[in-house]
Design a protein around this motif. Structure first.
Motif, PDB file in Angstrom:
ATOM      1  N   UNK A 273      -4.849  -8.337  -2.605  1.00 23.16           N
ATOM      2  CA  UNK A 273      -4.431  -8.082  -4.011  1.00 23.16           C
ATOM      3  C   UNK A 273      -5.557  -7.356  -4.760  1.00 23.16           C
ATOM      4  N   UNK A 274      -6.778  -7.745  -4.466  1.00 21.56           N
ATOM      5  CA  UNK A 274      -7.920  -7.091  -5.113  1.00 21.56           C
ATOM      6  C   UNK A 274      -8.013  -5.630  -4.696  1.00 21.56           C
ATOM      7  N   UNK A 275      -7.816  -5.355  -3.408  1.00 24.15           N
ATOM      8  CA  UNK A 275      -7.863  -3.959  -2.949  1.00 24.15           C
ATOM      9  C   UNK A 275      -6.790  -3.128  -3.661  1.00 24.15           C
ATOM     10  N   UNK A 276      -5.570  -3.676  -3.766  1.00 28.53           N
ATOM     11  CA  UNK A 276      -4.495  -2.934  -4.447  1.00 28.53           C
ATOM     12  C   UNK A 276      -4.850  -2.659  -5.899  1.00 28.53           C
ATOM     13  N   UNK A 277      -5.347  -3.679  -6.589  1.00 27.98           N
ATOM     14  CA  UNK A 277      -5.680  -3.509  -8.008  1.00 27.98           C
ATOM     15  C   UNK A 277      -6.776  -2.472  -8.192  1.00 27.98           C
ATOM     16  N   UNK A 278      -7.828  -2.575  -7.372  1.00 24.86           N
ATOM     17  CA  UNK A 278      -8.936  -1.628  -7.533  1.00 24.86           C
ATOM     18  C   UNK A 278      -8.484  -0.206  -7.224  1.00 24.86           C
ATOM     19  N   UNK A 279      -7.550  -0.068  -6.263  1.00 26.43           N
ATOM     20  CA  UNK A 279      -7.016   1.254  -5.949  1.00 26.43           C
ATOM     21  C   UNK A 279      -6.278   1.830  -7.149  1.00 26.43           C
ATOM     22  N   UNK A 280      -5.524   0.990  -7.837  1.00 24.69           N
ATOM     23  CA  UNK A 280      -4.769   1.465  -8.999  1.00 24.69           C
ATOM     24  C   UNK A 280      -5.697   1.823 -10.152  1.00 24.69           C
TER      25      UNK A 280
ATOM     26  N   UNK B 238       0.840  -1.208   0.000  1.00 26.25           N
ATOM     27  CA  UNK B 238       0.000   0.000   0.000  1.00 26.25           C
ATOM     28  C   UNK B 238       0.870   1.250   0.000  1.00 26.25           C
ATOM     29  N   UNK B 239       1.936   1.219   0.804  1.00 27.02           N
ATOM     30  CA  UNK B 239       2.842   2.370   0.841  1.00 27.02           C
ATOM     31  C   UNK B 239       3.422   2.614  -0.554  1.00 27.02           C
ATOM     32  N   UNK B 240       3.653   1.506  -1.286  1.00 25.30           N
ATOM     33  CA  UNK B 240       4.197   1.619  -2.641  1.00 25.30           C
ATOM     34  C   UNK B 240       3.277   2.364  -3.594  1.00 25.30           C
ATOM     35  N   UNK B 241       1.988   2.436  -3.300  1.00 19.75           N
ATOM     36  CA  UNK B 241       1.082   3.224  -4.151  1.00 19.75           C
ATOM     37  C   UNK B 241       0.638   4.500  -3.421  1.00 19.75           C
ATOM     38  N   UNK B 242       1.385   4.858  -2.385  1.00 21.66           N
ATOM     39  CA  UNK B 242       1.148   6.139  -1.734  1.00 21.66           C
ATOM     40  C   UNK B 242       0.062   6.133  -0.678  1.00 21.66           C
ATOM     41  N   UNK B 243      -0.284   4.949  -0.159  1.00 23.66           N
ATOM     42  CA  UNK B 243      -1.282   4.880   0.923  1.00 23.66           C
ATOM     43  C   UNK B 243      -0.567   4.388   2.176  1.00 23.66           C
ATOM     44  N   UNK B 244      -0.439   5.252   3.154  1.00 29.62           N
ATOM     45  CA  UNK B 244       0.313   4.878   4.354  1.00 29.62           C
ATOM     46  C   UNK B 244      -0.637   4.567   5.496  1.00 29.62           C
ATOM     47  N   UNK B 245      -0.443   3.376   6.075  1.00 33.92           N
ATOM     48  CA  UNK B 245      -1.309   2.938   7.169  1.00 33.92           C
ATOM     49  C   UNK B 245      -0.451   2.182   8.174  1.00 33.92           C
ATOM     50  N   UNK B 246      -0.863   2.224   9.433  1.00 39.00           N
ATOM     51  CA  UNK B 246      -0.183   1.415  10.445  1.00 39.00           C
ATOM     52  C   UNK B 246      -0.931   0.086  10.588  1.00 39.00           C
ATOM     53  N   UNK B 247      -0.201  -0.942  11.034  1.00 41.14           N
ATOM     54  CA  UNK B 247      -0.836  -2.238  11.284  1.00 41.14           C
ATOM     55  C   UNK B 247      -1.040  -2.382  12.787  1.00 41.14           C
ATOM     56  N   UNK B 248      -2.290  -2.630  13.194  1.00 43.53           N
ATOM     57  CA  UNK B 248      -2.600  -2.761  14.619  1.00 43.53           C
ATOM     58  C   UNK B 248      -3.483  -3.980  14.861  1.00 43.53           C
ATOM     59  N   UNK B 249      -3.332  -4.621  16.008  1.00 41.95           N
ATOM     60  CA  UNK B 249      -4.286  -5.673  16.354  1.00 41.95           C
ATOM     61  C   UNK B 249      -5.611  -5.046  16.765  1.00 41.95           C
TER      62      UNK B 249
END
Ligand SMILES: *[C@@H]1O[C@H](CO)[C@@H](O)[C@H](O)[C@H]1NC(C)=O
Ligand SMILES: *[C@@H]1O[C@H](CO)[C@@H](O)[C@H](O)[C@H]1NC(C)=O
Ligand SMILES: *[C@@H]1O[C@H](CO)[C@@H](O)[C@H](O)[C@H]1NC(C)=O
Ligand SMILES: *[C@@H]1O[C@H](CO)[C@@H](O)[C@H](O)[C@H]1NC(C)=O
Ligand SMILES: *[C@@H]1O[C@H](CO)[C@@H](O)[C@H](O)[C@H]1NC(C)=O
Ligand SMILES: *[C@@H]1O[C@H](CO)[C@@H](O)[C@H](O)[C@H]1NC(C)=O
Ligand SMILES: *[C@@H]1O[C@H](CO)[C@@H](O)[C@H](O)[C@H]1NC(C)=O
Ligand SMILES: *[C@@H]1O[C@H](CO)[C@@H](O)[C@H](O)[C@H]1NC(C)=O
Length: 686
Positions: A142-149, A75-86
């Motif tokens: 993978x689907x989320x990444x593709x749809x974002x692109x 996600x960071x690679x396409x400019x979406x920055x998020x933290x991973x949390x439980x």
């Protein structure tokens, strides 16, 4: 542009799927979208964060948490920055990764449960992916990444359940089958030990086990156990299992070179009646098996002498039992001798899975499936043999027409299509005996015929289309080019195209004028505007508008490594003697002769590809290297030659093939005795 028009056109017709590679069943419930620019968190369901899929082929499956971390990087690679949390539930502006309790909704083409399915749910405030397992959730990411692109980071609102139709989908999607031992084929030489030794043979897995000392070869072309482990871990982290193969009792010259006494008179085959043969094959499996992290291994068993079918079947069964006993793994072979019901016949056990490859060798349906075997479809309809085409059956690149029209009725190919021309030979789409489909690239013409990157280009344009069919998607031919253009450049974690970011067509320009050279910092400015400044190393300096080199280690170091096709690399050079590397990099180098020859030559993967052009000494020459599609040309002044290779086709005849070689860019002028100037790299050709 083309893609956008198509997408708009389709939106009104079919709202029951998302276009992507593969397509995703999805019901759109609103005209609004969820904008990933608002995302701040990936929440991993606390109760499943350490769960791992147990049903796939790999023995080293990542946990849900580990997949989430890889996804975060993508996600960071396409400019979406998020933290991973439980966490324990979906919250606003988060992607919630969890597992679904209702596994019955995730089924394959045979109606069987699959751990690789997932449910995707997009609302106006966020996204939930619930996998049948962590691996299923991973495919959802993978689907989320593709749809974002595809949709400028905006995801359509709705819900879908997506499951692969088949469990093995290679080479790109979830299985990478590596053929780790073989040799160049020349029937005229295989009958003589002496002549057979001239043929290139490889056994790719090194081992410290003294029982197999001397087997792995060439020693500089083998994977050490740690490198191979690392390769498997990296693939597993993205849902891909490496399925390793050592080929025997045919295609076995790496073994017979090492143990000549166990060869048949055809030196490529093992003598299965020799008492040392089975222990020898067991010894190399034993040495490697703990380093293989798949539940299935492949023992080859391809193209053997048909005078010894019972010996062959006994060998396969013995090896399969042995591999099971030392590792718990099961065994796969190539479809070779169909089972026989004749009295006295010994057949391969049905727990050995069969990789069907050619209707002439076996009829996958009547010979194997109807006799209770399970198969993987690798019919040679999707075979590629690096850079070779017989003009008919084997194309030069993975054929997109075959993907979209490869069924007998002209509809799309699918893993159950064993015969593209005759429907009688195909099992039904829901046959549980078809595990999936694996496309294949061979390198029959030996190491001098190609480069590693050329193997990539054989499948670059077509493999994603095939992947849709292997998954069971319903991608249409007219949508493919647009989707490919959007998605391919953004495939995460790789740069196989060897792209270099650039503001314009000129990627690099070193002119060596006094205004752009700083003698204080030993820097040469890049005039392209891209800031790829070079540094003068080991006594290299600039004088008289040219780079001065000493024939030893002096060179200009650049921040670049390689540039893939297409490119033009041009420069002027005044050599005082022959020898040295005009350019060098990790994938290739460009040499001013090699000590015995004064010809210019490009070197890739340590093999030299010369042209019949030599630089004049003590005068300036203008030189150009041009990469245009699969071809490379070298020019000196007005003389231009193509870089080619003579490929030995099955020992039968020679055929000239083009060579595609990456531009070497890391160091300029190392070993050159003389001067260079006007160095320019451009993405323009002609
Ligand atoms: C699931 O697969 C098994 C073989 O692995 C088969 O016997 C069974 O019939 C399949 N179930 C369905 C619903 O197809
Ligand atoms: C295979 O090995 C056996 C046992 O050593 C030997 O008797 C036989 O002649 C060999 N076969 C061939 C074709 O070399
Ligand atoms: C199709 O395959 C069937 C079964 O293998 C065979 O009997 C038939 O002759 C084939 N048809 C053609 C046109 O080749
Ligand atoms: C130099 O190149 C020539 C022509 O390709 C080749 O025949 C020769 O073996 C090479 N010599 C060395 C030392 O690599
Ligand atoms: C491995 O070594 C051999 C013999 O020196 C050489 O011909 C070959 O090019 C080397 N291969 C690689 C990949 O470096
Ligand atoms: C190489 O070029 C020289 C000079 O142009 C020519 O005489 C020779 O025949 C060429 N050799 C080959 C193998 O093409
Ligand atoms: C390279 O140039 C050729 C010829 O113009 C073109 O067909 C091909 O698409 C180009 N390849 C790339 C990667 O730009
Ligand atoms: C490349 O290797 C093949 C055998 O693998 C050989 O027949 C051929 O002559 C080689 N080509 C060159 C140009 O060395």
């Amino acid at each position: 542009m083309r893609f956008l028009l198509v997408a708009v056109g389709l939106a009104s017709l079919a709202r029951s799927q998302l276009l992507g590679i593969p397509t995703v069943p999805f019901t759109i419930t609103s005209d609004k979208t969820y904008d990933l620019r608002n995302l701040h968190t990936i929440i991993v369901d606390l109760s499943h964060s350490s769960t791992r899929d147990q049903d796939g082929l790999t023995l080293i499956p990542p946990s849900l948490w580990e997949f989430a971390e890889t996804f975060q990087g993508d996600l960071a690679g396409i400019g979406v920055n998020a933290v991973v949390l439980p966490g324990i539930k979906a919250v606003s502006n988060a992607i919630y990764l969890t597992l679904d309790n209702d596994k019955s909704q995730f089924v394959n083409a045979a109606g069987n449960k699959t751990s690789e399915g997932y449910r995707l749910s997009v609302t106006s405030s966020g996204i939930t992916i619930s996998g049948a397992s962590p691996l299923g959730a991973w495919w959802g990411t993978r689907t989320v990444l593709q749809q974002a692109l595809i949709n400028d980071k905006k995801l359509k609102i709705g819900t879908g359940i997506d499951s692969p139709g088949w469990s093995e989908r290679g080479m790109m999607q979830n299985v990478l089958h590596l053929h780790l031992s073989d040799h160049v084929w020349d029937p005229a030489k295989l009958g003589s030990h002496q002549l057979a030794l001239e043929l290139y043979a490889g056994f790719r897995i090194a081992s410290t086990d003294p029982a197999v000392a001397g087997l792995a070869r060439p020693t500089n072309e083998t994977y050490s156990p740690s490198v191979f482990d690392n390769l498997q871990q990296k693939c597993a982290s993205r849902g891909v299992t490496i399925l390793p193969e050592f080929e025997s009792p045919g295609h076995s010259m790496a073994t017979t070179d090492w143990r000549p006494e166990i060869a048949l008179s055809d030196f490529s085959m093992l003598n299965l009646s020799h008492p040392e043969t089975l222990p020898t094959v067991k010894s190399y499996w034993k040495a490697a098996i703990n380093n293989f992290h798949s539940k299935i291994v492949h023992i080859g068993a391809d193209e053997y002498d048909s005078n010894f079918i019972n010996e062959y079947s006994t060998f396969v069964n013995d090896m399969s039992e042995y591999i099971q006993s030392i590792s718990g793994k099961s065994t796969r072979i190539w479809g070779t001798f169909p089972p026989s019901h004749a009295p006295g016949s010994i057949n391969v056990n049905k727990d050995v899975t069969v990789q069907h490859w050619q209707i002439g060798q076996d009829n996958g349906l009547f010979d194997f499936i109807d006799n209770g075997y399970t198969i993987v479809n690798s019919d040679d309809y999707f075979y590629l043999d690096l850079k070779y085409s017989d003009g008919n059956q084997y194309p030069k690149e993975l054929d997109i027409q075959r993907v979209f029209h490869g069924s007998p009725d002209g509809s799309a190919f699918a893993p159950n299509i064993l015969d593209a021309a005759n429907a009688t030979n195909n099992p039904p789409r829901d046959s549980p005996n078809v595990l999936g489909h694996l496309a294949v690239v061979w390198n029959d013409w030996g190491p001098n015929a190609s480069t590693y990157h050329e193997a990539y280009y054989m499948v670059r344009n077509g493999l994603p289309a095939l992947a849709d069919k292997q998954w069971g998607g319903s991608l249409q031919e007219q949508d493919y080019a647009g989707l490919f253009a959007t998605l391919q450049p953004a495939v995460p974690d790789q740069n196989l195209d060897q792209r270099i970011p650039s503001k314009g067509p000129t990627i690099l320009s070193y002119a060596f004028g006094s205004n752009i050279v700083s003698s204080l910092t030993a820097t040469v400015r890049d005039g392209s505007g891209n800031g790829y400044h070079g540094s003068l190393e080991n006594g290299a300096y600039v004088s008289g508008g040219a780079l001065q080199l000493n024939g030893r280690s002096a060179h200009l170091k650049t921040p670049l490594t390689s540039k893939g096709r297409n490119y033009t690399l041009s420069f002027s050079v005044l050599p005082k003697s022959h020898g040295g590397a005009l350019f060098s990099g990790p994938d290739s180098s460009f040499l001013n002769g090699n000590g015995t020859s004064t010809n210019l030559m490009l070197v890739a993967d340590n093999i030299a590809y010369p042209v019949n052009l030599t630089l004049a000494l003590n005068k300036w020459s203008d030189v150009k290297v041009e990469a245009i599609g699969p071809q490379t040309f070298i020019s000196v002044g007005t003389q231009r030659q193509e870089v080619t290779i003579l490929m030995g086709i099955w020992g039968g005849y020679m055929e000239e093939g083009p060579m595609a070689i990456e531009a070497p860019l890391a160091a300029i002028g190392q070993g050159i005795n003389g001067q260079m100037k006007n160095i320019k790299l451009s993405s323009d050709v002609l």
